[in-house]
Design a protein around this motif. Structure first.
Motif, PDB file in Angstrom:
ATOM      1  N   GLU A  56       0.836  -1.199   0.000  1.00 43.11           N
ATOM      2  CA  GLU A  56       0.000   0.000   0.000  1.00 43.11           C
ATOM      3  C   GLU A  56       0.874   1.254   0.000  1.00 43.11           C
ATOM      4  O   GLU A  56       2.003   1.248   0.495  1.00 43.11           O
ATOM      5  CB  GLU A  56      -0.905   0.009   1.232  1.00 43.11           C
ATOM      6  N   SER A  57       0.343   2.328  -0.554  1.00 42.89           N
ATOM      7  CA  SER A  57       1.052   3.612  -0.550  1.00 42.89           C
ATOM      8  C   SER A  57       1.359   4.028   0.883  1.00 42.89           C
ATOM      9  O   SER A  57       0.586   3.751   1.796  1.00 42.89           O
ATOM     10  CB  SER A  57       0.204   4.689  -1.233  1.00 42.89           C
ATOM     11  N   ARG A  58       2.516   4.688   1.038  1.00 43.39           N
ATOM     12  CA  ARG A  58       2.880   5.195   2.363  1.00 43.39           C
ATOM     13  C   ARG A  58       3.705   6.463   2.219  1.00 43.39           C
ATOM     14  O   ARG A  58       4.253   6.736   1.148  1.00 43.39           O
ATOM     15  CB  ARG A  58       3.649   4.140   3.150  1.00 43.39           C
ATOM     16  N   ARG A  59       3.790   7.230   3.281  1.00 43.33           N
ATOM     17  CA  ARG A  59       4.580   8.455   3.241  1.00 43.33           C
ATOM     18  C   ARG A  59       6.053   8.124   3.059  1.00 43.33           C
ATOM     19  O   ARG A  59       6.563   7.140   3.602  1.00 43.33           O
ATOM     20  CB  ARG A  59       4.379   9.269   4.517  1.00 43.33           C
ATOM     21  N   LEU A  60       6.735   8.958   2.314  1.00 42.59           N
ATOM     22  CA  LEU A  60       8.167   8.779   2.122  1.00 42.59           C
ATOM     23  C   LEU A  60       8.898   9.047   3.431  1.00 42.59           C
ATOM     24  O   LEU A  60       8.413   9.810   4.274  1.00 42.59           O
ATOM     25  CB  LEU A  60       8.659   9.728   1.021  1.00 42.59           C
ATOM     26  N   ARG A 117       5.401  11.460 -10.137  1.00 40.49           N
ATOM     27  CA  ARG A 117       6.768  11.910 -10.442  1.00 40.49           C
ATOM     28  C   ARG A 117       7.054  13.257  -9.802  1.00 40.49           C
ATOM     29  O   ARG A 117       8.155  13.472  -9.270  1.00 40.49           O
ATOM     30  CB  ARG A 117       6.991  11.965 -11.955  1.00 40.49           C
ATOM     31  N   GLU A 118       6.104  14.161  -9.834  1.00 40.85           N
ATOM     32  CA  GLU A 118       6.288  15.462  -9.183  1.00 40.85           C
ATOM     33  C   GLU A 118       6.452  15.301  -7.680  1.00 40.85           C
ATOM     34  O   GLU A 118       7.240  16.020  -7.049  1.00 40.85           O
ATOM     35  CB  GLU A 118       5.098  16.370  -9.499  1.00 40.85           C
ATOM     36  N   LEU A 119       5.725  14.355  -7.092  1.00 38.66           N
ATOM     37  CA  LEU A 119       5.838  14.101  -5.657  1.00 38.66           C
ATOM     38  C   LEU A 119       7.253  13.649  -5.298  1.00 38.66           C
ATOM     39  O   LEU A 119       7.856  14.147  -4.336  1.00 38.66           O
ATOM     40  CB  LEU A 119       4.814  13.040  -5.236  1.00 38.66           C
ATOM     41  N   PHE A 120       7.812  12.720  -6.069  1.00 41.48           N
ATOM     42  CA  PHE A 120       9.171  12.257  -5.820  1.00 41.48           C
ATOM     43  C   PHE A 120      10.190  13.364  -6.075  1.00 41.48           C
ATOM     44  O   PHE A 120      11.173  13.497  -5.337  1.00 41.48           O
ATOM     45  CB  PHE A 120       9.489  11.037  -6.680  1.00 41.48           C
ATOM     46  N   ALA A 121       9.972  14.158  -7.121  1.00 44.66           N
ATOM     47  CA  ALA A 121      10.904  15.245  -7.432  1.00 44.66           C
ATOM     48  C   ALA A 121      10.961  16.252  -6.286  1.00 44.66           C
ATOM     49  O   ALA A 121      12.048  16.729  -5.913  1.00 44.66           O
ATOM     50  CB  ALA A 121      10.500  15.927  -8.737  1.00 44.66           C
ATOM     51  N   ASP A 122       9.810  16.587  -5.714  1.00 46.38           N
ATOM     52  CA  ASP A 122       9.786  17.494  -4.561  1.00 46.38           C
ATOM     53  C   ASP A 122      10.509  16.876  -3.365  1.00 46.38           C
ATOM     54  O   ASP A 122      11.265  17.555  -2.660  1.00 46.38           O
ATOM     55  CB  ASP A 122       8.340  17.813  -4.173  1.00 46.38           C
ATOM     56  N   TYR A 123      10.287  15.602  -3.141  1.00 48.36           N
ATOM     57  CA  TYR A 123      10.890  14.925  -1.996  1.00 48.36           C
ATOM     58  C   TYR A 123      12.418  14.884  -2.114  1.00 48.36           C
ATOM     59  O   TYR A 123      13.130  15.113  -1.129  1.00 48.36           O
ATOM     60  CB  TYR A 123      10.332  13.516  -1.877  1.00 48.36           C
ATOM     61  N   PHE A 124      12.931  14.619  -3.299  1.00 48.19           N
ATOM     62  CA  PHE A 124      14.385  14.532  -3.481  1.00 48.19           C
ATOM     63  C   PHE A 124      15.082  15.873  -3.271  1.00 48.19           C
ATOM     64  O   PHE A 124      16.294  15.922  -3.068  1.00 48.19           O
ATOM     65  CB  PHE A 124      14.723  13.987  -4.870  1.00 48.19           C
ATOM     66  N   LEU A 125      14.325  16.946  -3.325  1.00 46.93           N
ATOM     67  CA  LEU A 125      14.888  18.271  -3.095  1.00 46.93           C
ATOM     68  C   LEU A 125      14.657  18.755  -1.665  1.00 46.93           C
ATOM     69  O   LEU A 125      15.204  19.779  -1.262  1.00 46.93           O
ATOM     70  CB  LEU A 125      14.278  19.267  -4.090  1.00 46.93           C
ATOM     71  N   SER A 126      13.887  18.014  -0.907  1.00 40.49           N
ATOM     72  CA  SER A 126      13.559  18.423   0.464  1.00 40.49           C
ATOM     73  C   SER A 126      14.656  18.015   1.441  1.00 40.49           C
ATOM     74  O   SER A 126      15.472  17.137   1.136  1.00 40.49           O
ATOM     75  CB  SER A 126      12.237  17.773   0.886  1.00 40.49           C
ATOM     76  N   PRO A 127      14.709  18.615   2.631  1.00 32.72           N
ATOM     77  CA  PRO A 127      15.701  18.204   3.637  1.00 32.72           C
ATOM     78  C   PRO A 127      15.596  16.726   3.999  1.00 32.72           C
ATOM     79  O   PRO A 127      16.597  16.082   4.299  1.00 32.72           O
ATOM     80  CB  PRO A 127      15.373  19.102   4.833  1.00 32.72           C
ATOM     81  N   GLU A 128      14.380  16.182   3.984  1.00 30.61           N
ATOM     82  CA  GLU A 128      14.185  14.789   4.364  1.00 30.61           C
ATOM     83  C   GLU A 128      14.658  13.817   3.280  1.00 30.61           C
ATOM     84  O   GLU A 128      15.112  12.712   3.591  1.00 30.61           O
ATOM     85  CB  GLU A 128      12.702  14.513   4.655  1.00 30.61           C
ATOM     86  N   GLY A 129      14.565  14.212   2.032  1.00 35.23           N
ATOM     87  CA  GLY A 129      14.836  13.264   0.956  1.00 35.23           C
ATOM     88  C   GLY A 129      16.089  13.533   0.143  1.00 35.23           C
ATOM     89  O   GLY A 129      16.442  12.735  -0.735  1.00 35.23           O
ATOM     90  N   SER A 130      16.787  14.627   0.396  1.00 35.07           N
ATOM     91  CA  SER A 130      17.955  14.970  -0.414  1.00 35.07           C
ATOM     92  C   SER A 130      19.172  14.170   0.021  1.00 35.07           C
ATOM     93  O   SER A 130      19.245  13.670   1.148  1.00 35.07           O
ATOM     94  CB  SER A 130      18.257  16.458  -0.320  1.00 35.07           C
ATOM     95  N   LEU A 131      20.144  14.036  -0.886  1.00 32.81           N
ATOM     96  CA  LEU A 131      21.431  13.412  -0.603  1.00 32.81           C
ATOM     97  C   LEU A 131      22.504  14.492  -0.594  1.00 32.81           C
ATOM     98  O   LEU A 131      22.444  15.427  -1.406  1.00 32.81           O
ATOM     99  CB  LEU A 131      21.765  12.357  -1.658  1.00 32.81           C
ATOM    100  N   PRO A 132      23.514  14.381   0.279  1.00 35.23           N
ATOM    101  CA  PRO A 132      24.519  15.441   0.380  1.00 35.23           C
ATOM    102  C   PRO A 132      25.253  15.707  -0.927  1.00 35.23           C
ATOM    103  O   PRO A 132      25.681  16.838  -1.183  1.00 35.23           O
ATOM    104  CB  PRO A 132      25.484  14.918   1.464  1.00 35.23           C
TER     105      PRO A 132
END
Length: 231
Positions: free
Chosen positions: A74-78, A206-221
């Motif tokens: 099931e879908s879940r929060r990242l 895709r937009e949801l993942f793109a936002d997440y990868f740029l957020s403090p929670e989802g970004s990589l150093p």
């Protein structure tokens, strides 16, 4: 997720379903791999009878995905996110259609930082299936040239090699953080000339993942350094 052509001996009185755009007779191995380069789903029943971009859609995997019969979680929060739940998705390249459960890169033209980071993260994830194919073809030398048997028997050989590949991954190896240690595929890739129109649900995910990868929670150093100078 990706697919590759496995070259086979030309069958007697071969019909066009075996003949691919690179003038080989082939069977398409469509597969999904995990982070330990094990194949968790395969379909090698497809022949070169339609445009390569449609092979997944026509495969048993594609049919079951459309019918919601793959028993995906099931879908879940990242992780760390308070945003809306995200579906579990298959990571693919531009040869596949963008859907609710299949992610492909943004088109290469006019990319901003956000979209370039998404494409980098997706491409990095796709390396696992590329390396899985590479390990398979380098370990089992039957894939280094055309399989010299009729297509029906060749499909059994391919399936046996996939099972043996998974056995060796479980008992001999563990997941590595350095993807560059592993070979990539040496067998023939799919034709990417046919582009599929994305659906609305796929665009939203895709937009949801793109936002997440740029957020403090989802970004990589290192992700901004990794895209530096890319197109």
């Amino acid at each position: 997720m990706d697919g590759n052509h496995i070259r086979v001996k030309k069958p007697p009185h071969a019909r066009s379903r075996f003949f691919n755009y690179k003038h080989y007779f082939s069977i398409v191995l469509m597969a999904v791999a995990d982070s330990n380069f094990k194949f968790i789903m395969v379909d090698n029943r497809a022949y070169k009878s339609t445009a390569d971009a449609r092979i997944f859609s026509a495969s048993r995997m594609g049919e079951r995905l459309r019918a919601n019969q793959l028993a995906l979680p099931e879908s879940r929060r990242l992780p760390g996110s308070a945003g809306p739940p995200a579906p579990f998705v298959f990571v693919a390249d531009e040869g596949f259609a963008l859907t609710h459960h299949v992610m492909r890169p943004f088109p290469k033209r006019g990319l901003d930082v956000r979209r370039r980071i998404f494409n980098y993260r997706l491409t990095r994830a796709r390396r696992y299936i590329e390396c899985a194919f590479g390990i398979l073809s380098s370990k089992w030398r039957v894939f280094l040239s055309s399989i010299q048997m009729d297509p029906e028997n060749a499909t059994w050989v391919i399936q046996a090699c996939v099972v043996l590949h998974n056995f060796t991954r479980i008992h001999e190896s563990s997941s590595s953080a350095d993807l560059d240690e592993f070979p990539t595929s040496t067998v023939l890739g799919l034709d990417r000339t046919l582009h599929r129109r994305p659906n609305t649900a796929g665009i939203t995910v895709r937009e949801l993942f793109a936002d997440y990868f740029l957020s403090p929670e989802g970004s990589l150093p290192w992700q901004r350094d990794a895209i530096h100078g890319s197109v």
